[in-house]
Write a protein that holds these residues in place. Structure first.
Motif, PDB file in Angstrom:
ATOM      1  N   ASN A   1     -10.438  16.474 -12.314  1.00  0.00           N
ATOM      2  CA  ASN A   1      -9.877  16.397 -13.667  1.00  0.00           C
ATOM      3  C   ASN A   1      -8.408  16.799 -13.744  1.00  0.00           C
ATOM      4  N   ASP A   2      -7.880  17.473 -12.725  1.00  0.00           N
ATOM      5  CA  ASP A   2      -6.464  17.829 -12.727  1.00  0.00           C
ATOM      6  C   ASP A   2      -5.588  16.758 -12.085  1.00  0.00           C
ATOM      7  N   GLN A   3      -6.200  15.714 -11.529  1.00  0.00           N
ATOM      8  CA  GLN A   3      -5.435  14.613 -10.932  1.00  0.00           C
ATOM      9  C   GLN A   3      -4.746  13.838 -12.056  1.00  0.00           C
ATOM     10  N   PRO A   4      -3.491  13.482 -11.890  1.00  0.00           N
ATOM     11  CA  PRO A   4      -2.764  12.775 -12.954  1.00  0.00           C
ATOM     12  C   PRO A   4      -3.458  11.510 -13.454  1.00  0.00           C
ATOM     13  N   LEU A   5      -4.056  10.723 -12.560  1.00  0.00           N
ATOM     14  CA  LEU A   5      -4.740   9.501 -13.006  1.00  0.00           C
ATOM     15  C   LEU A   5      -5.898   9.811 -13.940  1.00  0.00           C
ATOM     16  N   VAL A   6      -6.636  10.849 -13.633  1.00  0.00           N
ATOM     17  CA  VAL A   6      -7.793  11.230 -14.454  1.00  0.00           C
ATOM     18  C   VAL A   6      -7.332  11.887 -15.743  1.00  0.00           C
ATOM     19  N   ARG A   7      -6.387  12.778 -15.631  1.00  0.00           N
ATOM     20  CA  ARG A   7      -5.936  13.588 -16.761  1.00  0.00           C
ATOM     21  C   ARG A   7      -5.056  12.807 -17.739  1.00  0.00           C
ATOM     22  N   ASP A   8      -4.161  11.959 -17.234  1.00  0.00           N
ATOM     23  CA  ASP A   8      -3.103  11.409 -18.081  1.00  0.00           C
ATOM     24  C   ASP A   8      -3.244   9.937 -18.461  1.00  0.00           C
TER      25      ASP A   8
ATOM     26  N   LEU B   1       1.482   3.155 -13.235  1.00  0.00           N
ATOM     27  CA  LEU B   1       2.154   3.269 -11.935  1.00  0.00           C
ATOM     28  C   LEU B   1       3.084   4.480 -11.899  1.00  0.00           C
ATOM     29  N   GLN B   2       3.709   4.809 -13.024  1.00  0.00           N
ATOM     30  CA  GLN B   2       4.558   6.006 -13.082  1.00  0.00           C
ATOM     31  C   GLN B   2       3.712   7.273 -12.922  1.00  0.00           C
ATOM     32  N   VAL B   3       2.510   7.264 -13.460  1.00  0.00           N
ATOM     33  CA  VAL B   3       1.629   8.440 -13.377  1.00  0.00           C
ATOM     34  C   VAL B   3       0.974   8.539 -12.009  1.00  0.00           C
ATOM     35  N   GLY B   4       0.401   7.441 -11.543  1.00  0.00           N
ATOM     36  CA  GLY B   4      -0.430   7.490 -10.343  1.00  0.00           C
ATOM     37  C   GLY B   4       0.172   6.923  -9.081  1.00  0.00           C
ATOM     38  N   GLY B   5       1.328   6.292  -9.192  1.00  0.00           N
ATOM     39  CA  GLY B   5       1.934   5.687  -8.010  1.00  0.00           C
ATOM     40  C   GLY B   5       1.267   4.366  -7.660  1.00  0.00           C
ATOM     41  N   GLN B   6       1.626   3.860  -6.501  1.00  0.00           N
ATOM     42  CA  GLN B   6       1.081   2.580  -6.052  1.00  0.00           C
ATOM     43  C   GLN B   6      -0.399   2.744  -5.684  1.00  0.00           C
ATOM     44  N   PRO B   7      -1.228   1.801  -6.095  1.00  0.00           N
ATOM     45  CA  PRO B   7      -2.651   1.869  -5.746  1.00  0.00           C
ATOM     46  C   PRO B   7      -2.870   1.504  -4.277  1.00  0.00           C
ATOM     47  N   SER B   8      -4.046   1.826  -3.768  1.00  0.00           N
ATOM     48  CA  SER B   8      -4.363   1.448  -2.391  1.00  0.00           C
ATOM     49  C   SER B   8      -4.635  -0.049  -2.293  1.00  0.00           C
TER      50      SER B   8
ATOM     51  N   ILE C   1      -7.449   6.177  -4.259  1.00  0.00           N
ATOM     52  CA  ILE C   1      -8.277   7.173  -3.577  1.00  0.00           C
ATOM     53  C   ILE C   1      -7.746   8.541  -3.984  1.00  0.00           C
ATOM     54  N   LEU C   2      -8.576   9.298  -4.688  1.00  0.00           N
ATOM     55  CA  LEU C   2      -8.206  10.657  -5.096  1.00  0.00           C
ATOM     56  C   LEU C   2      -8.570  11.619  -3.978  1.00  0.00           C
TER      57      LEU C   2
END
Length: 121
Positions: free
Chosen positions: A36-43, A54-61, A77-78
């Motif tokens: 839950n503290d991962q930016p993708l999950v949280r934000d 993409l700004q929050v989580g970066g490039q996907p796998s 992948i978290l």
């Protein structure tokens, strides 16, 4: 039985029931607590643009084109203390977030195809 164990079991059971009502995504509530503290999950929230994600989580796998409904889906992948977990962020045809969760895009698509078969569309 320890009261703490009973409390945790109750919370997890309640969350599992709520997640079933929230969109029929079979997910493990422990994943939410772990990541839950991962930016993708949280934000990341519904209706965000792909650029914002993409700004929050970066490039996907990886990225796939959705087959059930128009749009694309990003696989991520978290990582948390050596534990890895797939996570997807799905975009509609306007490149806006329409769903996300603790599975791969491929699993999300399989679930969508199964729902479409059951509902007859």
């Amino acid at each position: 039985m320890n009261k703490n164990v009973l409390g945790v079991a109750f919370v997890l059971t309640a969350l599992a029931g709520l997640s079933g009502c929230a969109g029929d995504k079979p997910e493990n509530p422990v994943d939410y607590f772990t990541f839950n503290d991962q930016p993708l999950v949280r934000d990341v929230v519904d209706d965000m643009t792909k650029k914002e994600v993409l700004q929050v989580g970066g490039q996907p796998s990886s990225v796939i084109n959705r087959s059930v409904e128009p749009g694309t889906c990003n696989n991520y992948i978290l990582n948390n203390d050596g534990h890895q977990q797939p996570y997807y962020v799905s975009f509609n045809s306007a490149d806006r977030v329409d769903s996300k969760g603790f599975m791969t895009c491929q699993q999300m698509e399989e679930n969508a195809r199964a729902r479409a078969r059951v509902l007859g569309y």
